[in-house]
Design a protein around this motif. Structure first.
Motif, short mmCIF file in Angstrom:
data_model
loop_
_atom_site.label_atom_id
_atom_site.label_comp_id
_atom_site.label_asym_id
_atom_site.label_seq_id
_atom_site.Cartn_x
_atom_site.Cartn_y
_atom_site.Cartn_z
N ASN A 204 0.34 -9.03 -10.73
CA ASN A 204 -0.82 -9.21 -10.14
C ASN A 204 -0.54 -10.26 -8.78
O ASN A 204 -0.87 -9.55 -7.74
CB ASN A 204 -2.07 -9.73 -10.78
CG ASN A 204 -2.76 -8.56 -11.81
OD1 ASN A 204 -2.32 -7.44 -11.58
ND2 ASN A 204 -3.20 -8.93 -12.89
N MET A 205 -0.14 -11.14 -8.91
CA MET A 205 0.22 -12.03 -7.87
C MET A 205 1.17 -11.44 -6.90
O MET A 205 1.09 -11.82 -5.51
CB MET A 205 0.96 -13.35 -8.44
CG MET A 205 -0.07 -14.06 -9.37
SD MET A 205 0.60 -15.33 -10.12
CE MET A 205 1.03 -16.45 -9.10
N PHE A 208 -0.69 -9.06 -4.69
CA PHE A 208 -1.61 -9.76 -3.88
C PHE A 208 -0.79 -10.21 -2.72
O PHE A 208 -1.16 -10.00 -1.53
CB PHE A 208 -2.25 -10.65 -4.47
CG PHE A 208 -3.30 -11.75 -3.39
CD1 PHE A 208 -4.18 -11.14 -3.01
CD2 PHE A 208 -2.75 -12.93 -3.32
CE1 PHE A 208 -5.01 -12.10 -2.20
CE2 PHE A 208 -3.42 -13.83 -2.50
CZ PHE A 208 -4.52 -13.30 -1.94
N CYS A 212 -0.79 -9.43 1.51
CA CYS A 212 -1.18 -10.72 2.31
C CYS A 212 0.02 -10.47 3.59
O CYS A 212 -0.68 -10.80 4.84
CB CYS A 212 -0.88 -11.82 1.59
SG CYS A 212 -2.36 -12.28 0.74
N SER A 414 -6.24 -16.10 -12.69
CA SER A 414 -7.06 -15.81 -11.36
C SER A 414 -8.13 -16.62 -11.53
O SER A 414 -8.83 -16.62 -12.73
CB SER A 414 -7.16 -14.48 -11.24
OG SER A 414 -8.44 -14.14 -10.10
N MET A 422 -10.53 -10.85 2.75
CA MET A 422 -10.61 -9.47 2.33
C MET A 422 -10.75 -8.24 3.23
O MET A 422 -9.98 -7.16 3.08
CB MET A 422 -11.50 -9.25 1.40
CG MET A 422 -11.32 -10.22 -0.15
SD MET A 422 -9.78 -9.92 -0.69
CE MET A 422 -9.78 -8.20 -1.26
N LEU A 432 -6.47 -2.96 -3.03
CA LEU A 432 -6.05 -3.53 -4.11
C LEU A 432 -6.70 -3.52 -5.44
O LEU A 432 -8.03 -3.23 -5.28
CB LEU A 432 -6.14 -5.18 -3.67
CG LEU A 432 -5.22 -5.67 -2.79
CD1 LEU A 432 -5.52 -7.33 -2.56
CD2 LEU A 432 -3.56 -5.60 -3.10
N ILE A 436 -6.78 -7.82 -10.21
CA ILE A 436 -6.05 -8.92 -9.75
C ILE A 436 -6.76 -9.96 -9.61
O ILE A 436 -6.38 -11.14 -9.66
CB ILE A 436 -5.04 -8.55 -8.70
CG1 ILE A 436 -5.81 -8.29 -7.42
CG2 ILE A 436 -4.05 -7.24 -9.06
CD1 ILE A 436 -4.90 -8.21 -6.07
N PHE A 437 -8.19 -9.76 -9.35
CA PHE A 437 -9.07 -10.95 -9.13
C PHE A 437 -9.83 -11.24 -10.42
O PHE A 437 -10.88 -12.04 -10.13
CB PHE A 437 -9.91 -10.64 -7.88
CG PHE A 437 -9.04 -10.51 -6.73
CD1 PHE A 437 -8.28 -11.55 -6.31
CD2 PHE A 437 -8.97 -9.19 -6.26
CE1 PHE A 437 -7.74 -11.41 -5.05
CE2 PHE A 437 -8.20 -8.95 -4.98
CZ PHE A 437 -7.51 -10.26 -4.43
#
Length: 468
Positions: A204-205, A208, A212, A414, A422, A432, A436-437
């Motif tokens: 998940n990280m 993300f 980014c 998380s 976002m 996404l 993941i959040f």
């Protein structure tokens, strides 16, 4: 036999052994000088490396047959390999450089050589003949890249041909003799999947962070020495699209970017007269005139921080860099200090406004007690409230303890807070998964079918996609 006789016998044996070692070292020194003289006019490239090895072995055998009758067959083979390492490689540490399990080599004078394996430091049986031997190896490392080391400049940063970082410091600054520290790079650059496998971060990280980088956020990787900052920076750089022009700026070139359009810049120390130095700050300013899409600075440690922040605030989005710090908050404090080192008398609030506006994300990495390296927090810089820069953790590592083998136990979580940037993902067409959040979501929960309600809930989260 009396105790005195035993001690005398042990002393005689020790003297004989020391005499044998001394005689063997003198023999090796003579052989090395003869080999250098014999091979200095032999011009072979990389393709002739095997030929050169064969010639060294042949000459060594002939020399030892004449002058080393007392040397055994096993010792002859060992001496031949030592001569190959001396002539072609980097002396006694050549096997350590070639060992894929060794991540760092630390030469503390001629007789103590340590290595790091799997995050743990251990002493080896490798040794140099004397301090002059260590100095010769340092000269061989720094000379090809135009660096020098002597009493007038007793410290140097350099690199090996494979990109591994080298630092050397010699007397009179070092009181234990010449010291070499080599941070090795893997022959094949690590990928994000490698970091996931090592437990540095989760899937998940990783998803993300990739988003980014592609959304051109300005990212700062912080952490202590040996925490893996440069490795993480390398992996983040791999997410940069191949059609972008990337300029990397470093003291000693370490980054291994695979994109086709990369310009690598390296700082230059002063010459013997103390002139001609080109600093990281000079290169950052020059890079702005080179039409960069991305600027990647190996590490900010001084006044170049101001120029880096200016670049981030003047249309050069997507810049990446690293810095030494104990936490994301400490990294911001260090940035303030480094900006003041630029010699510009700015009020603290103005500096904080620059930092809050320029930096979008701080990735903090640590080397834990058991030697493992983990991204312990991914933190958003949300802006300035009053005189305080507001930070918000998005992902963190929670340590729960240590097992009986000394391994750190814990898990990544998380915070459940959506980042304020976002809308940047939407602008770049990046979608996404909501999962993941979600602070309650994990791969274990997702795969747990023992509880139907939990499984149904986790599948719903997993299938959710963030559409802004």
């Amino acid at each position: 036999m009396s105790l005195l006789e035993k001690l005398e016998g042990a002393k005689i044996q020790k003297n004989i052994k020391e005499e044998d070692v001394k005689r063997l070292n003198e023999l090796k020194s003579r052989l090395h000088r003869k080999l250098v003289e014999e091979l200095k006019n032999l011009n072979v490239g990389d393709e002739g490396r095997e030929l050169l090895k064969a010639k060294i072995e042949e000459y060594t055998e002939d020399f030892l047959a004449k002058e080393g009758e007392y040397v055994t067959k096993g010792e002859r083979q060992k001496i031949a390999q030592e001569m190959i390492n001396e002539i072609i490689g980097f002396g006694p540490i050549t096997p350590l450089i070639e060992d894929p399990e060794v991540s760092e080599i630390m030469v503390n004078g001629p007789k103590k050589v340590y290595v790091e394996k799997k995050g743990k430091i251990e002493l080896t049986d490798v040794a140099f003949r004397d301090e002059e031997h260590v100095m010769n190896i340092i000269e061989r490392i720094v000379a090809p890249i135009g660096r020098r080391i002597d009493e007038s400049m007793p410290m140097v940063d350099a690199r090996l041909p494979d990109g591994s970082r080298v630092n050397a410091i010699i007397p009179p600054l070092s009181l234990v003799g010449p010291v070499i520290t080599i941070r090795k790079f893997s022959q094949k650059p690590y990928t994000i999947q490698d970091l996931i496998k090592f437990g540095t971060l989760t899937q998940n990280m990783a998803v993300f962070l990739e988003a980014c980088v592609k959304a051109r956020l300005n990212i700062l990787v912080s952490g202590g020495t040996g925490s893996g900052k440069t490795t993480t920076l390398n992996v983040l750089s791999s997410f940069i699209p191949e059609n972008e022009r990337i300029i990397t700026i470093e003291d000693a070139a370490e980054l291994q970017l695979q994109q086709p359009h990369v310009i690598t810049l390296e700082s230059r120390p002063p010459n013997i007269e103390g002139k001609g130095a080109i600093t990281i700050r000079d290169l950052v300013r020059n890079a702005l005139r080179m039409r960069p899409d991305r600027i990647v600075v190996g590490e900010v440690r001084g006044g170049e921080a101001l120029d880096m922040l200016q670049a981030m605030n003047t249309g050069h989005d997507g810049s990446l860099t690293t810095g030494h710090a104990n936490s994301p908050r400490d990294m911001l404090s260090r940035l303030e200090t480094m900006v003041l080192m630029a010699g510009v008398d700015l009020p603290v609030r103005a500096i904080r406004e620059q930092i809050a506006s320029a930096v979008d994300l701080i990735i903090h990495q640590s080397r834990l007690k058991d030697g493992t390296r983990k991204i312990v927090s991914i933190t958003e810089v949300q802006g300035l409230e009053g005189d305080v820069i507001v930070l918000q953790d998005i992902f963190t590592f929670v340590q729960t303890g240590v097992d009986q083998n000394g391994r750190v136990q814990g898990y990544f979580k998380s915070s459940g807070v959506l980042p304020r940037f976002m809308d940047r993902f939407e602008a770049y067409g990046i979608k996404l998964p909501l999962t993941i959040f979600n602070p309650d979501y994990s791969e274990e929960v997702k795969n747990d079918t023992s509880n139907p309600s939990t499984a149904k809930l986790s599948r719903r989260f997993f299938d959710g996609v963030l559409r802004l």
